[in-house]
Design a protein around this motif. Structure first.
Motif, PDB file in Angstrom:
ATOM      1  N   ASP A 187       0.830  -1.205   0.000  1.00 48.51           N
ATOM      2  CA  ASP A 187       0.000   0.000   0.000  1.00 48.51           C
ATOM      3  C   ASP A 187       0.865   1.256   0.000  1.00 48.51           C
ATOM      4  O   ASP A 187       0.558   2.239  -0.669  1.00 48.51           O
ATOM      5  CB  ASP A 187      -0.922   0.017   1.225  1.00 48.51           C
ATOM      6  N   ASP A 188       1.937   1.224   0.792  1.00 47.41           N
ATOM      7  CA  ASP A 188       2.848   2.371   0.900  1.00 47.41           C
ATOM      8  C   ASP A 188       4.282   1.899   0.738  1.00 47.41           C
ATOM      9  O   ASP A 188       4.684   0.884   1.320  1.00 47.41           O
ATOM     10  CB  ASP A 188       2.688   3.057   2.266  1.00 47.41           C
ATOM     11  N   ASN A 189       5.038   2.655  -0.040  1.00 44.66           N
ATOM     12  CA  ASN A 189       6.415   2.308  -0.314  1.00 44.66           C
ATOM     13  C   ASN A 189       7.177   3.594  -0.572  1.00 44.66           C
ATOM     14  O   ASN A 189       6.760   4.413  -1.392  1.00 44.66           O
ATOM     15  CB  ASN A 189       6.501   1.390  -1.542  1.00 44.66           C
ATOM     16  N   GLY A 190       8.266   3.792   0.153  1.00 45.83           N
ATOM     17  CA  GLY A 190       8.966   5.055  -0.043  1.00 45.83           C
ATOM     18  C   GLY A 190      10.356   5.069   0.534  1.00 45.83           C
ATOM     19  O   GLY A 190      11.007   4.033   0.640  1.00 45.83           O
ATOM     20  N   ALA A 191      10.808   6.259   0.904  1.00 48.39           N
ATOM     21  CA  ALA A 191      12.185   6.454   1.332  1.00 48.39           C
ATOM     22  C   ALA A 191      12.243   7.275   2.604  1.00 48.39           C
ATOM     23  O   ALA A 191      11.358   8.093   2.878  1.00 48.39           O
ATOM     24  CB  ALA A 191      12.980   7.160   0.233  1.00 48.39           C
ATOM     25  N   MET A 192      13.283   7.041   3.376  1.00 45.87           N
ATOM     26  CA  MET A 192      13.604   7.892   4.514  1.00 45.87           C
ATOM     27  C   MET A 192      15.018   8.410   4.327  1.00 45.87           C
ATOM     28  O   MET A 192      15.971   7.629   4.242  1.00 45.87           O
ATOM     29  CB  MET A 192      13.514   7.128   5.832  1.00 45.87           C
ATOM     30  N   PHE A 193      15.160   9.728   4.218  1.00 49.65           N
ATOM     31  CA  PHE A 193      16.471  10.351   4.076  1.00 49.65           C
ATOM     32  C   PHE A 193      16.902  10.956   5.410  1.00 49.65           C
ATOM     33  O   PHE A 193      16.150  11.696   6.040  1.00 49.65           O
ATOM     34  CB  PHE A 193      16.441  11.449   3.004  1.00 49.65           C
ATOM     35  N   ILE A 247      14.245  14.755  -5.597  1.00 48.04           N
ATOM     36  CA  ILE A 247      13.984  13.389  -5.142  1.00 48.04           C
ATOM     37  C   ILE A 247      12.506  13.045  -5.323  1.00 48.04           C
ATOM     38  O   ILE A 247      12.154  11.947  -5.772  1.00 48.04           O
ATOM     39  CB  ILE A 247      14.407  13.227  -3.678  1.00 48.04           C
ATOM     40  N   LEU A 248      11.630  13.964  -4.976  1.00 51.02           N
ATOM     41  CA  LEU A 248      10.187  13.721  -5.099  1.00 51.02           C
ATOM     42  C   LEU A 248       9.784  13.443  -6.544  1.00 51.02           C
ATOM     43  O   LEU A 248       8.969  12.552  -6.808  1.00 51.02           O
ATOM     44  CB  LEU A 248       9.410  14.923  -4.549  1.00 51.02           C
ATOM     45  N   ARG A 249      10.353  14.172  -7.488  1.00 49.94           N
ATOM     46  CA  ARG A 249      10.022  13.938  -8.900  1.00 49.94           C
ATOM     47  C   ARG A 249      10.444  12.538  -9.336  1.00 49.94           C
ATOM     48  O   ARG A 249       9.698  11.837 -10.035  1.00 49.94           O
ATOM     49  CB  ARG A 249      10.701  14.994  -9.780  1.00 49.94           C
ATOM     50  N   ARG A 250      11.631  12.136  -8.927  1.00 46.47           N
ATOM     51  CA  ARG A 250      12.116  10.805  -9.293  1.00 46.47           C
ATOM     52  C   ARG A 250      11.301   9.707  -8.616  1.00 46.47           C
ATOM     53  O   ARG A 250      10.992   8.678  -9.217  1.00 46.47           O
ATOM     54  CB  ARG A 250      13.604  10.684  -8.939  1.00 46.47           C
ATOM     55  N   MET A 251      10.952   9.932  -7.359  1.00 48.57           N
ATOM     56  CA  MET A 251      10.106   8.968  -6.655  1.00 48.57           C
ATOM     57  C   MET A 251       8.757   8.813  -7.348  1.00 48.57           C
ATOM     58  O   MET A 251       8.226   7.705  -7.461  1.00 48.57           O
ATOM     59  CB  MET A 251       9.902   9.410  -5.206  1.00 48.57           C
ATOM     60  N   ALA A 252       8.196   9.923  -7.816  1.00 52.28           N
ATOM     61  CA  ALA A 252       6.880   9.884  -8.451  1.00 52.28           C
ATOM     62  C   ALA A 252       6.882   9.011  -9.692  1.00 52.28           C
ATOM     63  O   ALA A 252       6.004   8.160  -9.877  1.00 52.28           O
ATOM     64  CB  ALA A 252       6.419  11.303  -8.795  1.00 52.28           C
ATOM     65  N   VAL A 253       7.869   9.183 -10.552  1.00 49.84           N
ATOM     66  CA  VAL A 253       7.894   8.404 -11.796  1.00 49.84           C
ATOM     67  C   VAL A 253       8.236   6.942 -11.526  1.00 49.84           C
ATOM     68  O   VAL A 253       7.840   6.053 -12.279  1.00 49.84           O
ATOM     69  CB  VAL A 253       8.857   9.050 -12.811  1.00 49.84           C
ATOM     70  N   MET A 254       8.944   6.679 -10.421  1.00 49.31           N
ATOM     71  CA  MET A 254       9.191   5.281 -10.023  1.00 49.31           C
ATOM     72  C   MET A 254       7.926   4.623  -9.488  1.00 49.31           C
ATOM     73  O   MET A 254       7.748   3.405  -9.612  1.00 49.31           O
ATOM     74  CB  MET A 254      10.277   5.223  -8.939  1.00 49.31           C
ATOM     75  N   GLY A 255       7.063   5.434  -8.849  1.00 53.09           N
ATOM     76  CA  GLY A 255       5.851   4.890  -8.254  1.00 53.09           C
ATOM     77  C   GLY A 255       5.904   4.814  -6.742  1.00 53.09           C
ATOM     78  O   GLY A 255       5.091   4.117  -6.121  1.00 53.09           O
ATOM     79  N   LEU A 256       6.824   5.526  -6.103  1.00 53.99           N
ATOM     80  CA  LEU A 256       6.925   5.555  -4.645  1.00 53.99           C
ATOM     81  C   LEU A 256       6.031   6.664  -4.095  1.00 53.99           C
ATOM     82  O   LEU A 256       5.952   7.745  -4.669  1.00 53.99           O
ATOM     83  CB  LEU A 256       8.375   5.773  -4.219  1.00 53.99           C
ATOM     84  N   ASN A 257       5.386   6.408  -2.962  1.00 51.18           N
ATOM     85  CA  ASN A 257       4.357   7.353  -2.522  1.00 51.18           C
ATOM     86  C   ASN A 257       4.528   7.904  -1.110  1.00 51.18           C
ATOM     87  O   ASN A 257       3.621   8.555  -0.588  1.00 51.18           O
ATOM     88  CB  ASN A 257       2.968   6.704  -2.641  1.00 51.18           C
ATOM     89  N   VAL A 258       5.675   7.662  -0.450  1.00 50.71           N
ATOM     90  CA  VAL A 258       5.916   8.218   0.884  1.00 50.71           C
ATOM     91  C   VAL A 258       7.363   8.680   0.983  1.00 50.71           C
ATOM     92  O   VAL A 258       8.275   7.990   0.537  1.00 50.71           O
ATOM     93  CB  VAL A 258       5.630   7.184   1.999  1.00 50.71           C
ATOM     94  N   LEU A 259       7.567   9.851   1.591  1.00 50.47           N
ATOM     95  CA  LEU A 259       8.914  10.342   1.862  1.00 50.47           C
ATOM     96  C   LEU A 259       8.986  10.811   3.309  1.00 50.47           C
ATOM     97  O   LEU A 259       8.161  11.601   3.763  1.00 50.47           O
ATOM     98  CB  LEU A 259       9.289  11.499   0.942  1.00 50.47           C
ATOM     99  N   MET A 260       9.981  10.283   4.043  1.00 50.03           N
ATOM    100  CA  MET A 260      10.262  10.747   5.399  1.00 50.03           C
ATOM    101  C   MET A 260      11.603  11.459   5.408  1.00 50.03           C
ATOM    102  O   MET A 260      12.543  11.049   4.729  1.00 50.03           O
ATOM    103  CB  MET A 260      10.338   9.576   6.379  1.00 50.03           C
ATOM    104  N   MET A 261      11.684  12.523   6.193  1.00 47.51           N
ATOM    105  CA  MET A 261      12.940  13.219   6.422  1.00 47.51           C
ATOM    106  C   MET A 261      13.286  13.005   7.887  1.00 47.51           C
ATOM    107  O   MET A 261      12.604  13.502   8.780  1.00 47.51           O
ATOM    108  CB  MET A 261      12.794  14.717   6.128  1.00 47.51           C
ATOM    109  N   TYR A 262      14.333  12.218   8.131  1.00 45.22           N
ATOM    110  CA  TYR A 262      14.720  11.895   9.502  1.00 45.22           C
ATOM    111  C   TYR A 262      15.404  13.103  10.130  1.00 45.22           C
ATOM    112  O   TYR A 262      16.502  13.495   9.740  1.00 45.22           O
ATOM    113  CB  TYR A 262      15.654  10.685   9.507  1.00 45.22           C
ATOM    114  N   CYS A 263      14.736  13.706  11.110  1.00 45.51           N
ATOM    115  CA  CYS A 263      15.217  14.932  11.749  1.00 45.51           C
ATOM    116  C   CYS A 263      15.420  14.706  13.248  1.00 45.51           C
ATOM    117  O   CYS A 263      14.443  14.512  13.975  1.00 45.51           O
ATOM    118  CB  CYS A 263      14.216  16.070  11.556  1.00 45.51           C
TER     119      CYS A 263
END
Length: 423
Positions: free
Chosen positions: A28-34, A51-67
């Protein structure tokens, strides 16, 4: 939509005029944590958008920024003091941009440990257990945590939040020990999590946390991956039902281990989330080969066992010297295991070229900066990880601590040949 659009462009570029494609998402959800906290390696807003543009065309739908401390907290002027950090407006700009592509941005913070760059300031002496961990039980501690959570979620549309809580190595051994005596770590963890959950529920948020402290406290050696350790049933039963548990594992290459550990996580009442690693840490160049070796068996087991949310982590431990954009190949792998029923190296190479315009072989060759050995015949991936570049660059030529490691290696020939390939 954007993955479909990218697939359409790929097919049209190949000269096809009759196109029929169907994909069924496995997660359901697949993405990255930077990681944008360590050593001031804070991605600029424009880099996040890239990064968001590249994730979109890959088909990834979640991005976390580890702060850890790389965002503004108005009530805490010494939080992130003298370090690179995002303003509320910058994070909102990132979230607005992600929203254009249907990508959810989720704040990821720390509410227990990993706060060495915060707690070094005397302003926080009354809430610290030790140099990196918060003092459990103190009222000022939870006022501070509430400030962190409120500031972390404010720029984002989502109600989800990652509250961290991993690797609290010294839990109950500092100020807590002095004031309360020796108390089992499980009890301290339960007390702290209950207080943090009160804040999260009051704010109407949907939390997730790293799972390792549950497993470490059940291990005699405090090892996360101790197959001999068993989390007590009473601990499992008292875990919050409304807390997603994130199983992180960057190390194992056999499906059997992932199968067993996912099953152990499923014993908890909350939903299981998986986080793999793209091996961008402790080195100057990413270890894409090792990232694939560990991620492929993990993603296979996640699909088999119905884990519906997976993330690829891009950490910056020990210097953050590795270019974060070199993680794109690993992100492509996560995308293909979401949408493709059979993921071959040929498919990955073609999709990576279509989505990023980059060559998979070149990205795999990066790890040869560190890895001097050749892969076994017929193996498309470089061998296991190593840290040759850092050892050579930082090796004191007078003390020569690492000299013995390389005295029988023809380093000049290796790097001359590799430099030509990478160029």
């Amino acid at each position: 939509f954007f993955r479909g659009f990218g697939l359409l462009l790929e097919e049209l570029t190949a000269g096809k005029d009759l196109i029929s494609l169907r994909e069924t998402p496995q997660f359901d959800d697949n993405g990255a944590m930077f990681d944008v906290s360590q050593d001031n390696a804070v991605l600029r807003v424009e880099s996040v958008k890239s990064i968001l543009r590249r994730m979109a065309v890959m088909g990834l739908n979640v991005l976390m920024m580890y702060c850890e401390d790389s965002y503004d907290v108005p009530e805490e002027p010494y939080f992130g003091y003298m370090r690179a950090r995002y303003t509320e407006e910058e994070l909102r700009e990132c979230d607005d941009y992600a929203y254009l592509f249907g990508i959810e941005m989720i704040p990821c913070i720390q509410t227990l440990s990993h706060l060495i760059d915060v707690l070094k300031w005397p302003a926080f002496n009354d809430i610290k257990e030790d140099y990196e961990t918060l003092f459990v039980g103190g009222e000022k501690t939870y006022e501070f945590i509430e400030h962190l959570i409120q500031a972390a979620v404010k720029p984002f549309r989502t109600k989800r939040i990652h509250i961290g809580m991993d690797e609290a190595w010294h839990l109950g051994t500092g100020r807590y020990l002095a004031e309360h005596g020796l108390v089992p770590g499980e009890q301290i963890m339960k007390e702290h999590l209950a207080r943090v959950m009160e804040i999260v529920r009051k704010l109407g948020l949907e939390p997730m946390m790293w799972s390792d402290m549950y497993f470490r406290l059940a291990s005699k050696t405090r090892d996360y991956y101790d197959l001999e350790g068993q989390v007590p049933k009473e601990v499992i039963e008292t875990a919050p039902k409304d807390m997603d548990l994130v199983y992180w594992d960057y190390y194992h290459e056999d499906e059997g281990f992932y199968e067993e550990y996912i099953k152990r996580h499923k014993e908890f009442p909350g939903r299981v989330v998986f986080a793999g690693g793209l091996w961008s840490w402790s080195t100057m160049v990413i270890h894409n080969g090792h990232a694939l070796r560990t991620s492929i068996p993990a993603l296979k087991q996640c699909r088999k066992q119905g884990v519906d949310e997976v993330y690829a982590t891009i950490w910056g431990d020990d210097g953050a010297e590795c270019a974060q954009m070199s993680s794109l190949l690993g992100l492509q792998l996560y995308a293909e295991y979401t949408f493709s029923s059979d993921v071959s190296m040929e498919l990955l190479k073609d999709r990576f070229a279509a989505c990023t315009g980059e060559d998979m072989d070149a990205f795999l060759a990066l790890s040869r900066m560190d890895v001097l050995e050749e892969a076994p015949a017929g193996d498309p991936l470089p061998p296991d990880e190593s840290y040759t570049t850092r050892e050579l660059l930082y090796n004191d030529v007078l003390l020569d601590l690492y000299g013995k490691n390389y005295e029988n290696r023809n380093l000049r020939e290796h790097y001359q040949e590799l430099s030509g390939k990478l160029k």
